[in-house]
Design a protein around this motif. Structure first.
Motif, PDB file in Angstrom:
ATOM      1  N   GLN A 183      14.905   5.630 -12.241  1.00 57.92           N
ATOM      2  CA  GLN A 183      14.911   4.763 -13.397  1.00 57.92           C
ATOM      3  C   GLN A 183      13.350   4.341 -13.580  1.00 57.92           C
ATOM      4  O   GLN A 183      13.323   3.856 -14.840  1.00 57.92           O
ATOM      5  CB  GLN A 183      15.813   3.730 -12.992  1.00 57.92           C
ATOM      6  CG  GLN A 183      17.207   3.936 -12.846  1.00 57.92           C
ATOM      7  CD  GLN A 183      18.174   2.972 -12.327  1.00 57.92           C
ATOM      8  OE1 GLN A 183      17.815   2.242 -11.369  1.00 57.92           O
ATOM      9  NE2 GLN A 183      19.478   3.085 -12.718  1.00 57.92           N
ATOM     10  N   PHE A 184      12.461   4.162 -12.748  1.00 52.00           N
ATOM     11  CA  PHE A 184      11.278   3.404 -12.781  1.00 52.00           C
ATOM     12  C   PHE A 184      10.505   4.345 -13.541  1.00 52.00           C
ATOM     13  O   PHE A 184       9.750   3.712 -14.550  1.00 52.00           O
ATOM     14  CB  PHE A 184      10.624   3.214 -11.429  1.00 52.00           C
ATOM     15  CG  PHE A 184       9.391   2.667 -11.510  1.00 52.00           C
ATOM     16  CD1 PHE A 184       9.358   1.199 -11.308  1.00 52.00           C
ATOM     17  CD2 PHE A 184       8.199   3.008 -11.708  1.00 52.00           C
ATOM     18  CE1 PHE A 184       8.127   0.211 -11.295  1.00 52.00           C
ATOM     19  CE2 PHE A 184       6.989   2.355 -11.531  1.00 52.00           C
ATOM     20  CZ  PHE A 184       6.971   1.043 -11.401  1.00 52.00           C
ATOM     21  N   PHE A 185      10.641   5.416 -13.427  1.00 53.27           N
ATOM     22  CA  PHE A 185       9.723   6.406 -14.161  1.00 53.27           C
ATOM     23  C   PHE A 185      10.125   6.740 -15.740  1.00 53.27           C
ATOM     24  O   PHE A 185       9.371   7.594 -16.439  1.00 53.27           O
ATOM     25  CB  PHE A 185       9.398   7.653 -13.474  1.00 53.27           C
ATOM     26  CG  PHE A 185       8.264   7.517 -12.646  1.00 53.27           C
ATOM     27  CD1 PHE A 185       7.022   7.315 -12.696  1.00 53.27           C
ATOM     28  CD2 PHE A 185       8.750   7.151 -10.878  1.00 53.27           C
ATOM     29  CE1 PHE A 185       6.112   7.005 -11.642  1.00 53.27           C
ATOM     30  CE2 PHE A 185       7.800   7.119 -10.227  1.00 53.27           C
ATOM     31  CZ  PHE A 185       6.497   6.933 -10.387  1.00 53.27           C
ATOM     32  N   ALA A 186      11.416   6.533 -16.054  1.00 50.75           N
ATOM     33  CA  ALA A 186      12.228   6.897 -17.137  1.00 50.75           C
ATOM     34  C   ALA A 186      11.374   5.873 -18.400  1.00 50.75           C
ATOM     35  O   ALA A 186      11.159   4.649 -18.105  1.00 50.75           O
ATOM     36  CB  ALA A 186      13.621   6.674 -17.040  1.00 50.75           C
ATOM     37  N   THR A 214      15.742   1.450  -0.337  1.00 49.13           N
ATOM     38  CA  THR A 214      16.075   0.330  -0.463  1.00 49.13           C
ATOM     39  C   THR A 214      14.710  -0.582  -0.663  1.00 49.13           C
ATOM     40  O   THR A 214      14.939  -1.591  -1.515  1.00 49.13           O
ATOM     41  CB  THR A 214      16.593  -0.152   1.116  1.00 49.13           C
ATOM     42  OG1 THR A 214      17.773   0.460   1.218  1.00 49.13           O
ATOM     43  CG2 THR A 214      17.034  -1.780   1.184  1.00 49.13           C
ATOM     44  N   MET A 215      13.974  -0.262  -0.015  1.00 48.56           N
ATOM     45  CA  MET A 215      12.386  -0.893  -0.216  1.00 48.56           C
ATOM     46  C   MET A 215      11.906  -0.931  -1.515  1.00 48.56           C
ATOM     47  O   MET A 215      11.787  -1.780  -2.421  1.00 48.56           O
ATOM     48  CB  MET A 215      11.208  -0.180   0.662  1.00 48.56           C
ATOM     49  CG  MET A 215       9.944  -1.066   0.430  1.00 48.56           C
ATOM     50  SD  MET A 215       8.870  -0.411  -1.063  1.00 48.56           S
ATOM     51  CE  MET A 215       8.703   1.375  -0.641  1.00 48.56           C
ATOM     52  N   PHE A 216      11.920   0.197  -2.443  1.00 47.27           N
ATOM     53  CA  PHE A 216      11.962   0.483  -3.707  1.00 47.27           C
ATOM     54  C   PHE A 216      12.559  -0.245  -4.762  1.00 47.27           C
ATOM     55  O   PHE A 216      12.084  -1.032  -5.613  1.00 47.27           O
ATOM     56  CB  PHE A 216      11.710   1.790  -4.161  1.00 47.27           C
ATOM     57  CG  PHE A 216      11.217   2.287  -5.317  1.00 47.27           C
ATOM     58  CD1 PHE A 216      10.067   2.940  -5.090  1.00 47.27           C
ATOM     59  CD2 PHE A 216      11.666   2.092  -6.613  1.00 47.27           C
ATOM     60  CE1 PHE A 216       9.420   3.272  -6.541  1.00 47.27           C
ATOM     61  CE2 PHE A 216      10.909   2.523  -7.650  1.00 47.27           C
ATOM     62  CZ  PHE A 216       9.900   3.111  -7.575  1.00 47.27           C
ATOM     63  N   ARG A 217      14.096  -0.764  -4.586  1.00 42.76           N
ATOM     64  CA  ARG A 217      15.009  -1.324  -5.283  1.00 42.76           C
ATOM     65  C   ARG A 217      14.558  -2.918  -4.871  1.00 42.76           C
ATOM     66  O   ARG A 217      14.729  -3.348  -5.970  1.00 42.76           O
ATOM     67  CB  ARG A 217      16.366  -0.811  -4.914  1.00 42.76           C
ATOM     68  CG  ARG A 217      17.255  -1.478  -5.833  1.00 42.76           C
ATOM     69  CD  ARG A 217      18.540  -1.127  -5.397  1.00 42.76           C
ATOM     70  NE  ARG A 217      18.997   0.227  -5.979  1.00 42.76           N
ATOM     71  CZ  ARG A 217      19.432   0.586  -7.135  1.00 42.76           C
ATOM     72  NH1 ARG A 217      19.704  -0.311  -8.031  1.00 42.76           N
ATOM     73  NH2 ARG A 217      19.607   1.955  -7.434  1.00 42.76           N
ATOM     74  N   ARG A 218      14.161  -3.022  -3.926  1.00 45.87           N
ATOM     75  CA  ARG A 218      14.017  -4.441  -3.620  1.00 45.87           C
ATOM     76  C   ARG A 218      12.808  -5.056  -4.419  1.00 45.87           C
ATOM     77  O   ARG A 218      12.826  -6.122  -4.832  1.00 45.87           O
ATOM     78  CB  ARG A 218      13.929  -4.751  -2.263  1.00 45.87           C
ATOM     79  CG  ARG A 218      13.653  -6.288  -1.807  1.00 45.87           C
ATOM     80  CD  ARG A 218      13.834  -6.424  -0.288  1.00 45.87           C
ATOM     81  NE  ARG A 218      12.843  -5.707   0.459  1.00 45.87           N
ATOM     82  CZ  ARG A 218      13.017  -4.816   1.039  1.00 45.87           C
ATOM     83  NH1 ARG A 218      14.480  -4.291   1.457  1.00 45.87           N
ATOM     84  NH2 ARG A 218      12.370  -4.082   1.956  1.00 45.87           N
ATOM     85  N   GLN A 219      11.765  -4.157  -4.507  1.00 39.62           N
ATOM     86  CA  GLN A 219      10.657  -4.476  -5.261  1.00 39.62           C
ATOM     87  C   GLN A 219      10.625  -4.421  -6.660  1.00 39.62           C
ATOM     88  O   GLN A 219      10.225  -5.174  -7.482  1.00 39.62           O
ATOM     89  CB  GLN A 219       9.401  -3.480  -4.956  1.00 39.62           C
ATOM     90  CG  GLN A 219       8.911  -3.555  -3.526  1.00 39.62           C
ATOM     91  CD  GLN A 219       8.068  -4.761  -3.301  1.00 39.62           C
ATOM     92  OE1 GLN A 219       7.392  -5.378  -4.459  1.00 39.62           O
ATOM     93  NE2 GLN A 219       8.334  -5.486  -2.077  1.00 39.62           N
ATOM     94  N   ALA A 247       0.776  -1.232  -0.092  1.00 43.22           N
ATOM     95  CA  ALA A 247       0.092  -0.136   0.027  1.00 43.22           C
ATOM     96  C   ALA A 247       0.855   1.376  -0.134  1.00 43.22           C
ATOM     97  O   ALA A 247       0.707   2.258  -0.767  1.00 43.22           O
ATOM     98  CB  ALA A 247      -0.892   0.018   1.182  1.00 43.22           C
ATOM     99  N   ARG A 248       1.842   1.114   0.753  1.00 45.05           N
ATOM    100  CA  ARG A 248       2.724   2.523   0.834  1.00 45.05           C
ATOM    101  C   ARG A 248       3.559   2.682  -0.358  1.00 45.05           C
ATOM    102  O   ARG A 248       3.804   3.577  -0.945  1.00 45.05           O
ATOM    103  CB  ARG A 248       3.706   2.097   1.779  1.00 45.05           C
ATOM    104  CG  ARG A 248       3.227   2.323   3.381  1.00 45.05           C
ATOM    105  CD  ARG A 248       4.289   1.844   4.318  1.00 45.05           C
ATOM    106  NE  ARG A 248       3.745   2.389   5.784  1.00 45.05           N
ATOM    107  CZ  ARG A 248       4.536   2.009   6.929  1.00 45.05           C
ATOM    108  NH1 ARG A 248       5.809   1.295   6.680  1.00 45.05           N
ATOM    109  NH2 ARG A 248       3.986   2.617   8.204  1.00 45.05           N
ATOM    110  N   LEU A 249       3.948   1.609  -1.109  1.00 49.67           N
ATOM    111  CA  LEU A 249       4.714   1.499  -2.447  1.00 49.67           C
ATOM    112  C   LEU A 249       3.864   2.127  -3.648  1.00 49.67           C
ATOM    113  O   LEU A 249       4.212   2.906  -4.227  1.00 49.67           O
ATOM    114  CB  LEU A 249       5.025   0.080  -2.610  1.00 49.67           C
ATOM    115  CG  LEU A 249       5.636  -0.242  -4.346  1.00 49.67           C
ATOM    116  CD1 LEU A 249       6.977   0.757  -4.139  1.00 49.67           C
ATOM    117  CD2 LEU A 249       5.822  -1.609  -4.530  1.00 49.67           C
ATOM    118  N   LEU A 250       2.322   1.633  -3.640  1.00 49.53           N
ATOM    119  CA  LEU A 250       1.561   2.188  -4.421  1.00 49.53           C
ATOM    120  C   LEU A 250       1.220   3.660  -4.310  1.00 49.53           C
ATOM    121  O   LEU A 250       1.305   4.594  -5.274  1.00 49.53           O
ATOM    122  CB  LEU A 250       0.249   1.676  -4.716  1.00 49.53           C
ATOM    123  CG  LEU A 250       0.405   0.012  -5.176  1.00 49.53           C
ATOM    124  CD1 LEU A 250      -0.914  -0.678  -5.257  1.00 49.53           C
ATOM    125  CD2 LEU A 250       1.246  -0.210  -6.250  1.00 49.53           C
TER     126      LEU A 250
END
Length: 318
Positions: A313-316, A301-306, A269-272
């Protein structure tokens, strides 16, 4: 996910919940675009080269019943639809008789359906199973380029609603699909483009952008609270005391109804929510602290683990 309402005087509504000012149909040849002005959608005629502006044009039917008939009765196995939405737009709940690949070349979408909730940035998409009622909230201006696929168009298509990755090849094929004149003829260039799209759709990678909501009223109370206050650090033991249930009961129910543990559900939930905030330009440090993380590094760290990527980089674009 609450509906974000906008007021438009004497407006009609198309199949995706888009309001057409003063009920005027908008022709493709005019190259009109939807822009945001004082939070009210208005029409502006483009002054740029029509060919350069080709992928930014909106295609909007004049009435809901007609639009649904056009999509559901289309003879081609695959059809494309391009629609541009202003920031904050809410597309009302609706369903299609065909599968739909909900994809945006620009902007982020929050999608809600019976199967759960997703946050979808560019380079990602939602495969929406035929018949699934869903609604969409636009986070920032969204340029949607969706595909409608007949359920029998090809074998081994996804049979569940999922968040999926969009490869550079599929992205360009989707762009090309917006220009295919319907109905296309198999064996022609247009037909081969659409055939290749079906091949790519069978290989869509499923991504962890999904949040399953429980049906048990006790768990629903927990989940709704956490979505409203994602920095809430109440432990499972604390929730058990509040709900007067055993901790093991909460553990069992979370796994049964969401497929996740309590801690995993809260993290998802936090990630989304983080994806939504980052998509609107919020700084990583502000997002991390607002969601209850002790530091930006803990959040990163949490974001990269997911996702095996940093937020930038995710939004690029691929």
């Amino acid at each position: 996910m609450g509906a974000l309402a906008s007021t438009v005087v004497a407006a009609e509504v198309d199949m995706d919940g888009f309001q057409i000012p003063n009920g005027r149909p908008v022709g493709r040849a005019r190259h009109d675009r939807i822009i945001e002005s004082n939070a009210t959608p208005v029409l502006r005629q483009s002054t740029s080269n029509p060919r350069e502006n080709d992928m930014d044009r909106s295609h909007r039917p004049a009435a809901l019943p007609q639009a649904l008939r056009e999509i559901d009765e289309a003879r081609s196995p695959v059809t494309g639809r391009a629609t541009d939405y202003p920031a904050g737009w809410h597309i009302e709940p609706h369903a299609h008789a065909k599968h739909q690949l909900i994809y945006a070349v620009r902007g982020v979408m929050a999608v809600k359906a019976e199967a759960g909730r997703w946050v979808v940035p560019p380079t990602r998409a939602i495969w929406m199973r035929a018949g699934m009622t869903h609604e969409i909230r636009c986070i920032g201006e969204v340029h949607m380029r969706s595909l409608q696929v007949a359920p029998d168009a090809a074998p081994r298509l996804l049979d569940e609603t999922q968040a999926v990755g969009i490869s550079p090849l599929l992205r360009e094929l989707i762009r090309s699909a917006m220009e295919v004149r319907q109905p296309y003829v198999p064996g022609t260039r247009d037909g081969r483009v659409m055939r290749l799209i079906l091949d790519e759709l069978r290989a869509l990678p499923v991504l962890p952008l999904h949040l399953q909501m429980p049906s048990d009223p006790r768990l629903l109370r927990i989940c709704e609270r956490l979505q409203q206050h994602l920095d809430d650090s109440t432990t499972m033991a604390g929730w058990a005391r509040q709900l007067v249930v055993d901790v093991k009961t909460i553990q069992r129910l979370f796994l049964k109804e969401t497929g996740l543990t309590f801690g995993q559900w809260r993290q998802q939930a936090r990630l989304l929510r983080a994806l939504e905030l980052l998509a609107t330009g919020e700084k990583v440090i502000d997002v991390a602290l607002s969601l209850g993380y002790e530091s930006p590094s803990a959040f990163a760290t949490m974001f990269r683990r997911q996702f095996d990527q940093t937020p930038s980089q995710f939004f690029a674009e691929s």
